[in-house]
Design a protein around this motif. Structure first.
Motif, PDB file in Angstrom:
ATOM      1  N   UNK A 158       0.814  -1.247  -0.002  1.00 15.50           N
ATOM      2  CA  UNK A 158      -0.092   0.139  -0.153  1.00 15.50           C
ATOM      3  C   UNK A 158       0.818   1.065   0.163  1.00 15.50           C
ATOM      4  N   UNK A 159       0.678   2.201  -0.806  1.00 17.56           N
ATOM      5  CA  UNK A 159       1.107   3.352  -0.965  1.00 17.56           C
ATOM      6  C   UNK A 159       0.383   4.444  -0.492  1.00 17.56           C
ATOM      7  N   UNK A 160       1.145   5.745  -0.664  1.00 21.26           N
ATOM      8  CA  UNK A 160       0.274   7.195  -0.431  1.00 21.26           C
ATOM      9  C   UNK A 160      -1.004   7.302  -1.694  1.00 21.26           C
ATOM     10  N   UNK A 161      -0.803   6.861  -2.553  1.00 19.83           N
ATOM     11  CA  UNK A 161      -1.621   6.693  -3.842  1.00 19.83           C
ATOM     12  C   UNK A 161      -3.053   6.104  -3.423  1.00 19.83           C
ATOM     13  N   UNK A 162      -2.733   4.827  -2.876  1.00 17.14           N
ATOM     14  CA  UNK A 162      -3.867   3.935  -2.223  1.00 17.14           C
ATOM     15  C   UNK A 162      -4.459   4.599  -1.060  1.00 17.14           C
ATOM     16  N   UNK A 163      -3.617   5.190  -0.305  1.00 22.29           N
ATOM     17  CA  UNK A 163      -4.117   6.011   1.038  1.00 22.29           C
ATOM     18  C   UNK A 163      -5.298   6.864   0.551  1.00 22.29           C
ATOM     19  N   UNK A 164      -4.893   7.938  -0.446  1.00 24.55           N
ATOM     20  CA  UNK A 164      -5.649   9.074  -0.785  1.00 24.55           C
ATOM     21  C   UNK A 164      -6.918   8.654  -1.955  1.00 24.55           C
ATOM     22  N   UNK A 165      -6.632   7.665  -2.295  1.00 24.05           N
ATOM     23  CA  UNK A 165      -7.507   7.096  -3.660  1.00 24.05           C
ATOM     24  C   UNK A 165      -7.703   5.794  -3.567  1.00 24.05           C
ATOM     25  N   UNK A 166      -8.316   5.114  -2.629  1.00 25.46           N
ATOM     26  CA  UNK A 166      -8.714   3.821  -2.747  1.00 25.46           C
ATOM     27  C   UNK A 166      -9.498   3.311  -3.888  1.00 25.46           C
ATOM     28  N   UNK A 167     -10.023   4.016  -4.595  1.00 24.84           N
ATOM     29  CA  UNK A 167     -11.078   3.860  -5.588  1.00 24.84           C
ATOM     30  C   UNK A 167     -10.246   3.325  -6.902  1.00 24.84           C
ATOM     31  N   UNK A 168      -8.951   3.499  -6.950  1.00 23.32           N
ATOM     32  CA  UNK A 168      -8.215   2.947  -8.098  1.00 23.32           C
ATOM     33  C   UNK A 168      -7.731   1.522  -7.800  1.00 23.32           C
ATOM     34  N   UNK A 169      -7.623   1.164  -6.588  1.00 22.30           N
ATOM     35  CA  UNK A 169      -6.970  -0.287  -6.271  1.00 22.30           C
ATOM     36  C   UNK A 169      -8.053  -1.270  -5.981  1.00 22.30           C
ATOM     37  N   UNK A 170      -9.079  -0.841  -5.274  1.00 26.75           N
ATOM     38  CA  UNK A 170     -10.218  -1.631  -4.876  1.00 26.75           C
ATOM     39  C   UNK A 170     -11.176  -2.149  -5.749  1.00 26.75           C
ATOM     40  N   UNK A 171     -11.886  -3.092  -5.785  1.00 29.64           N
ATOM     41  CA  UNK A 171     -13.297  -3.168  -6.634  1.00 29.64           C
ATOM     42  C   UNK A 171     -14.450  -2.358  -5.920  1.00 29.64           C
ATOM     43  N   UNK A 172     -15.510  -2.134  -6.398  1.00 24.12           N
ATOM     44  CA  UNK A 172     -16.498  -1.489  -6.168  1.00 24.12           C
ATOM     45  C   UNK A 172     -17.239  -2.196  -5.109  1.00 24.12           C
ATOM     46  N   UNK A 173     -17.591  -3.512  -5.195  1.00 25.69           N
ATOM     47  CA  UNK A 173     -18.225  -4.349  -4.085  1.00 25.69           C
ATOM     48  C   UNK A 173     -17.362  -4.434  -2.719  1.00 25.69           C
ATOM     49  N   UNK A 174     -16.172  -4.296  -2.878  1.00 26.74           N
ATOM     50  CA  UNK A 174     -15.197  -4.118  -1.404  1.00 26.74           C
ATOM     51  C   UNK A 174     -15.554  -2.731  -0.887  1.00 26.74           C
ATOM     52  N   UNK A 175     -15.454  -1.670  -1.986  1.00 22.93           N
ATOM     53  CA  UNK A 175     -15.318  -0.398  -1.329  1.00 22.93           C
ATOM     54  C   UNK A 175     -16.839  -0.303  -0.774  1.00 22.93           C
ATOM     55  N   UNK A 176     -17.985  -0.873  -1.440  1.00 24.21           N
ATOM     56  CA  UNK A 176     -19.398  -0.550  -0.975  1.00 24.21           C
ATOM     57  C   UNK A 176     -19.250  -1.251   0.283  1.00 24.21           C
ATOM     58  N   UNK A 177     -18.961  -2.379   0.761  1.00 23.90           N
ATOM     59  CA  UNK A 177     -19.061  -3.073   1.884  1.00 23.90           C
ATOM     60  C   UNK A 177     -18.262  -2.282   3.097  1.00 23.90           C
ATOM     61  N   UNK A 178     -17.090  -1.739   2.523  1.00 19.04           N
ATOM     62  CA  UNK A 178     -16.357  -0.846   3.714  1.00 19.04           C
ATOM     63  C   UNK A 178     -17.225   0.388   3.881  1.00 19.04           C
ATOM     64  N   UNK A 179     -17.879   1.218   2.966  1.00 20.73           N
ATOM     65  CA  UNK A 179     -18.377   2.220   2.995  1.00 20.73           C
ATOM     66  C   UNK A 179     -19.677   2.102   3.769  1.00 20.73           C
ATOM     67  N   UNK A 180     -20.656   1.133   3.519  1.00 21.96           N
ATOM     68  CA  UNK A 180     -21.682   0.587   4.282  1.00 21.96           C
ATOM     69  C   UNK A 180     -21.329   0.450   5.836  1.00 21.96           C
ATOM     70  N   UNK A 181     -20.317  -0.168   5.824  1.00 18.75           N
ATOM     71  CA  UNK A 181     -19.657  -0.508   7.330  1.00 18.75           C
ATOM     72  C   UNK A 181     -19.453   0.788   8.136  1.00 18.75           C
ATOM     73  N   UNK A 182     -18.615   1.546   7.270  1.00 20.14           N
ATOM     74  CA  UNK A 182     -18.220   2.889   8.156  1.00 20.14           C
ATOM     75  C   UNK A 182     -19.385   3.872   8.660  1.00 20.14           C
ATOM     76  N   UNK A 183     -20.541   3.754   7.482  1.00 24.19           N
ATOM     77  CA  UNK A 183     -21.721   4.634   7.797  1.00 24.19           C
ATOM     78  C   UNK A 183     -22.330   3.955   9.013  1.00 24.19           C
ATOM     79  N   UNK A 184     -22.546   2.844   9.103  1.00 24.38           N
ATOM     80  CA  UNK A 184     -23.027   2.290  10.180  1.00 24.38           C
ATOM     81  C   UNK A 184     -22.216   2.372  11.557  1.00 24.38           C
ATOM     82  N   UNK A 185     -21.013   2.180  11.590  1.00 23.81           N
ATOM     83  CA  UNK A 185     -20.216   2.512  12.747  1.00 23.81           C
ATOM     84  C   UNK A 185     -20.311   3.997  13.040  1.00 23.81           C
ATOM     85  N   UNK A 186     -20.309   4.852  12.107  1.00 26.77           N
ATOM     86  CA  UNK A 186     -20.466   6.307  12.330  1.00 26.77           C
ATOM     87  C   UNK A 186     -21.781   6.506  13.062  1.00 26.77           C
TER      88      UNK A 186
END
Length: 189
Positions: free
Chosen positions: A1-29
């Motif tokens: 993992x590098x700085x580009x991934x930290x500031x733009x994870x959308x280039x590295x991870x697929x949509x479903x993984x990001x959606x799951x992480x996003x839904x999890x983060x909104x729920x935790x928030x």
């Protein structure tokens, strides 16, 4: 993992993984904010929960905040690029909320919370004598909160930029104006 991934994870991870992480983060928030007595009233901002507010009302209002932001940025994304998908707008909005978790915990540190209370008390008493240590704590907290918020905005911007292939400086200015307008308007509603 590098700085580009930290500031733009959308280039590295697929949509479903990001959606799951996003839904999890909104729920935790939502859970953390509710536990601390807050409710989301716009992206990156909270208000105190009134004792009369029912849980279903808080859930409905919070969902409406996210839905409205998603709808507005989706429409703007479609204007910029007709191939923009809904999931490409949902993911940056939800993933950017991960930073809010840190803001919530930061605001609940006893030293910081007591400093906030002292400032509010001095304003309520119309006394402008503030302990220098309290002022230093609030200043440091403000800078840290600003840095965390800037990181959240960077994630949101980079995700939107990736989703819409945003390049035109006019669209970038409109994005910033739209984000600020949405944040301020939703806080007032």
């Amino acid at each position: 993992m590098n700085w580009k991934t930290i500031f733009n994870p959308f280039l590295r991870f697929d949509d479903k993984t990001l959606l799951f992480a996003g839904l999890t983060s909104v729920t935790v928030v939502f859970i953390i904010a509710y536990f601390f007595g807050y409710q989301t009233d716009s992206l990156f901002h909270f208000r105190f929960i009134s004792p009369e507010d029912a849980l279903w009302k808080i859930i409905l209002e919070t969902s409406a905040i996210y839905a409205l932001n998603i709808a507005v940025f989706y429409i703007f994304g479609k204007i910029i690029n007709k191939r923009t998908r809904l999931i490409d707008i949902i993911n940056p909005i939800f993933i950017s909320q991960i930073t809010v978790i840190f803001l919530l915990f930061l605001s609940e540190i006893p030293l910081i919370k007591n400093a906030h209370i002292q400032i509010i008390d001095s304003v309520g008493k119309q006394s402008y004598e503030i302990d220098p240590i309290t002022l230093l704590i609030i200043t440091i907290n403000s800078f840290i909160s600003l840095a965390i918020s800037a990181y959240g905005f960077a994630i949101l911007y980079n995700g939107f930029k990736t989703a819409t292939n945003l390049k035109n400086w006019r669209h970038i200015v409109i994005f910033v104006i739209l984000l600020i307008t949405m944040m301020l308007t939703l806080q007032l509603i």
